[in-house]
Design an enzyme around this catalytic site. Structure first.
Site, PDB file in Angstrom:
ATOM      1  N   ASP A  74      10.453  13.318  -9.704  1.00  0.00           N
ATOM      2  CA  ASP A  74      10.382  11.856  -9.594  1.00  0.00           C
ATOM      3  C   ASP A  74      11.101  11.236 -10.791  1.00  0.00           C
ATOM      4  O   ASP A  74      10.475  10.664 -11.688  1.00  0.00           O
ATOM      5  CB  ASP A  74       8.915  11.408  -9.508  1.00  0.00           C
ATOM      6  N   LYS A 121      10.951  19.281  -5.433  1.00  0.00           N
ATOM      7  CA  LYS A 121      10.622  18.252  -4.445  1.00  0.00           C
ATOM      8  C   LYS A 121      11.374  16.953  -4.745  1.00  0.00           C
ATOM      9  O   LYS A 121      11.296  16.419  -5.847  1.00  0.00           O
ATOM     10  CB  LYS A 121       9.114  17.985  -4.449  1.00  0.00           C
ATOM     11  N   LEU A 143       9.774  12.626   2.293  1.00  0.00           N
ATOM     12  CA  LEU A 143      10.101  11.259   2.731  1.00  0.00           C
ATOM     13  C   LEU A 143       8.925  10.603   3.446  1.00  0.00           C
ATOM     14  O   LEU A 143       8.972   9.421   3.780  1.00  0.00           O
ATOM     15  CB  LEU A 143      11.337  11.274   3.642  1.00  0.00           C
ATOM     16  N   LYS A 144       7.867  11.348   3.711  1.00  0.00           N
ATOM     17  CA  LYS A 144       6.646  10.819   4.345  1.00  0.00           C
ATOM     18  C   LYS A 144       6.986   9.867   5.492  1.00  0.00           C
ATOM     19  O   LYS A 144       6.597   8.695   5.502  1.00  0.00           O
ATOM     20  CB  LYS A 144       5.750  10.128   3.318  1.00  0.00           C
ATOM     21  N   LEU A 145       7.696  10.386   6.488  1.00  0.00           N
ATOM     22  CA  LEU A 145       8.117   9.558   7.620  1.00  0.00           C
ATOM     23  C   LEU A 145       6.900   9.112   8.431  1.00  0.00           C
ATOM     24  O   LEU A 145       5.945   9.872   8.607  1.00  0.00           O
ATOM     25  CB  LEU A 145       9.076  10.347   8.518  1.00  0.00           C
ATOM     26  N   ASP A 150       6.643   6.458  11.809  1.00  0.00           N
ATOM     27  CA  ASP A 150       7.240   5.437  12.679  1.00  0.00           C
ATOM     28  C   ASP A 150       7.023   5.907  14.116  1.00  0.00           C
ATOM     29  O   ASP A 150       6.338   6.908  14.358  1.00  0.00           O
ATOM     30  CB  ASP A 150       8.735   5.286  12.336  1.00  0.00           C
ATOM     31  N   ILE A 151       7.619   5.200  15.081  1.00  0.00           N
ATOM     32  CA  ILE A 151       7.466   5.652  16.467  1.00  0.00           C
ATOM     33  C   ILE A 151       8.215   6.984  16.642  1.00  0.00           C
ATOM     34  O   ILE A 151       9.140   7.286  15.885  1.00  0.00           O
ATOM     35  CB  ILE A 151       7.968   4.588  17.475  1.00  0.00           C
ATOM     36  N   ARG A 197      -3.616  19.241 -11.714  1.00  0.00           N
ATOM     37  CA  ARG A 197      -3.583  18.899 -13.129  1.00  0.00           C
ATOM     38  C   ARG A 197      -4.110  20.068 -13.960  1.00  0.00           C
ATOM     39  O   ARG A 197      -5.287  20.418 -13.844  1.00  0.00           O
ATOM     40  CB  ARG A 197      -4.481  17.671 -13.398  1.00  0.00           C
ATOM     41  N   GLN A 217      -3.638   9.986  -9.871  1.00  0.00           N
ATOM     42  CA  GLN A 217      -4.212  10.879  -8.859  1.00  0.00           C
ATOM     43  C   GLN A 217      -5.738  10.799  -8.929  1.00  0.00           C
ATOM     44  O   GLN A 217      -6.302  10.736 -10.029  1.00  0.00           O
ATOM     45  CB  GLN A 217      -3.770  12.331  -9.092  1.00  0.00           C
ATOM     46  N   GLY A 251       4.091  17.327 -10.668  1.00  0.00           N
ATOM     47  CA  GLY A 251       5.154  16.472 -11.181  1.00  0.00           C
ATOM     48  C   GLY A 251       5.033  16.259 -12.667  1.00  0.00           C
ATOM     49  O   GLY A 251       5.461  17.088 -13.478  1.00  0.00           O
ATOM     50  N   ARG A 252       4.404  15.127 -13.026  1.00  0.00           N
ATOM     51  CA  ARG A 252       4.417  14.694 -14.423  1.00  0.00           C
ATOM     52  C   ARG A 252       3.871  15.687 -15.439  1.00  0.00           C
ATOM     53  O   ARG A 252       4.362  15.704 -16.569  1.00  0.00           O
ATOM     54  CB  ARG A 252       3.700  13.334 -14.514  1.00  0.00           C
TER      55      ARG A 252
HETATM   56  O1  C5P Z   1       3.263  13.617 -11.058  1.00  0.00           O
HETATM   57  P1  C5P Z   1       2.334  14.177 -10.010  1.00  0.00           P
HETATM   58  O2  C5P Z   1       1.940  15.615 -10.261  1.00  0.00           O
HETATM   59  O3  C5P Z   1       1.147  13.274  -9.745  1.00  0.00           O
HETATM   60  O4  C5P Z   1       3.242  14.180  -8.692  1.00  0.00           O
HETATM   61  C1  C5P Z   1       2.704  14.417  -7.427  1.00  0.00           C
HETATM   62  C2  C5P Z   1       3.775  14.265  -6.390  1.00  0.00           C
HETATM   63  O5  C5P Z   1       3.210  14.566  -5.130  1.00  0.00           O
HETATM   64  C3  C5P Z   1       4.395  12.876  -6.275  1.00  0.00           C
HETATM   65  O6  C5P Z   1       5.788  13.071  -6.043  1.00  0.00           O
HETATM   66  C4  C5P Z   1       3.741  12.277  -5.037  1.00  0.00           C
HETATM   67  O7  C5P Z   1       4.616  11.423  -4.332  1.00  0.00           O
HETATM   68  C5  C5P Z   1       3.453  13.517  -4.203  1.00  0.00           C
HETATM   69  N1  C5P Z   1       2.357  13.428  -3.227  1.00  0.00           N
HETATM   70  C6  C5P Z   1       1.062  13.066  -3.566  1.00  0.00           C
HETATM   71  N2  C5P Z   1       0.076  13.009  -2.620  1.00  0.00           N
HETATM   72  C7  C5P Z   1       0.358  13.339  -1.355  1.00  0.00           C
HETATM   73  C8  C5P Z   1       1.650  13.741  -0.995  1.00  0.00           C
HETATM   74  C9  C5P Z   1       2.639  13.783  -1.978  1.00  0.00           C
HETATM   75  O8  C5P Z   1       0.789  12.812  -4.743  1.00  0.00           O
HETATM   76  N3  C5P Z   1      -0.609  13.347  -0.451  1.00  0.00           N
END
Ligand code: C5P
Length: 235
Positions: free
Chosen positions: A12, A34, A63-65, A67-68, A178, A187, A207-208
């Site tokens: 991200d 990702k 992309l968490k789509l 839609d229809i 975490r 989160q 991520g972070r």
């Molecule tokens: O930085 P962190 O570890 O919180 O990143 C989590 C990643 O997982 C983010 O890119 C977030 O968009 C993604 N994600 C989420 N929860 C979901 C699906 C995806 O946090 N249910």
């Protein structure tokens, strides 16, 4: 050469150079990177080649789509040629939508997002989803898998219940991870990498805790080593 750990590092990043740098730093240690909405919407399909790099790490296109079915089928076809290992859709889009995505991308695992790990029970109440998050997660996971979906995204706290619901053949992906001593940030439903794996997760989205530190490569290596120790113990 040790196997890369079952971790998808969430890139991200605010710009492509940073994302590509993070990807090259973590790729020796993790199986997957990702790409989320921010990066994809800013740079488009070129971002995939940039983060994949020479050693062809797996790409998870988040992309968490939602839609229809016809629109989701078209959008899925549009990105299927990039050959992501995973592409996310919201399970709440319903069975026909999930089926449309599965049919449109035969070489990609469609991963159904159940309930975002940032949502607490009170948030779900506010959007009209009564009951604890765990109930909604199980219901949405069962619905998704019923329609040919190959992967489910849920919080590590629900992984064991979802595994019981969907069986062994479905890939369970858990964000909300975490390491001990790291802040939850936004989160809400979190667990440590070791606990997520023990609960039955196949791929941990982190991520972070990796990208937000001075040395993302070292952070990825540290978590990967901790996971190897845990799975060694379980064997
Ligand atoms: O930085 P962190 O570890 O919180 O990143 C989590 C990643 O997982 C983010 O890119 C977030 O968009 C993604 N994600 C989420 N929860 C979901 C699906 C995806 O946090 N249910």
């Amino acid at each position: 050469m040790t196997e890369p750990a079952p971790i998808a590092v969430a890139l991200d990043a605010p710009d492509l150079e940073t994302a590509a740098r993070w990807a090259s730093l973590v790729t020796p240690h993790v199986s997957t990177v990702k790409v989320g909405l921010e990066l994809y919407l800013r740079y488009g399909p070129d971002v995939i080649a940039s983060v994949r790099g020479a050693n062809r790490v797996q790409v998870f296109l988040d992309l968490k789509l939602h839609d229809i079915p016809a629109t989701v089928a078209g959008a899925t076809r549009a990105v299927a040629r990039l050959r992501p290992a995973f592409l996310t859709v919201h399970a709440a889009g319903g069975q026909a939508m999930i089926r449309a995505a599965v049919d449109a991308a035969p070489h990609t695992s469609i991963a159904a997002v159940t309930v975002l790990t940032s949502l607490k029970d009170t948030d779900l109440d506010a959007v009209g989803l009564a009951g604890p998050a765990s109930h909604a997660v199980r219901r949405l996971a069962a619905l998704a898998v019923d329609d040919g979906d190959q992967a489910v995204v849920c919080s590590p706290q629900e992984a064991a219940a979802v595994r019981a619901e969907v069986g062994q053949d479905i890939t369970l992906i858990t964000p909300g991870v975490r390491p001990e001593g790291v802040a939850a940030m936004d989160q809400a439903r979190v667990a440590t990498p070791e606990d997520a794996l023990a609960a039955g997760a196949d791929l941990l989205v982190i991520g972070r805790p990796i990208t937000g530190v001075a040395d993302p490569g070292a952070a990825a290596a540290r978590i990967a080593a901790a996971l190897r120790r845990t799975s060694g113990h379980r064997r």
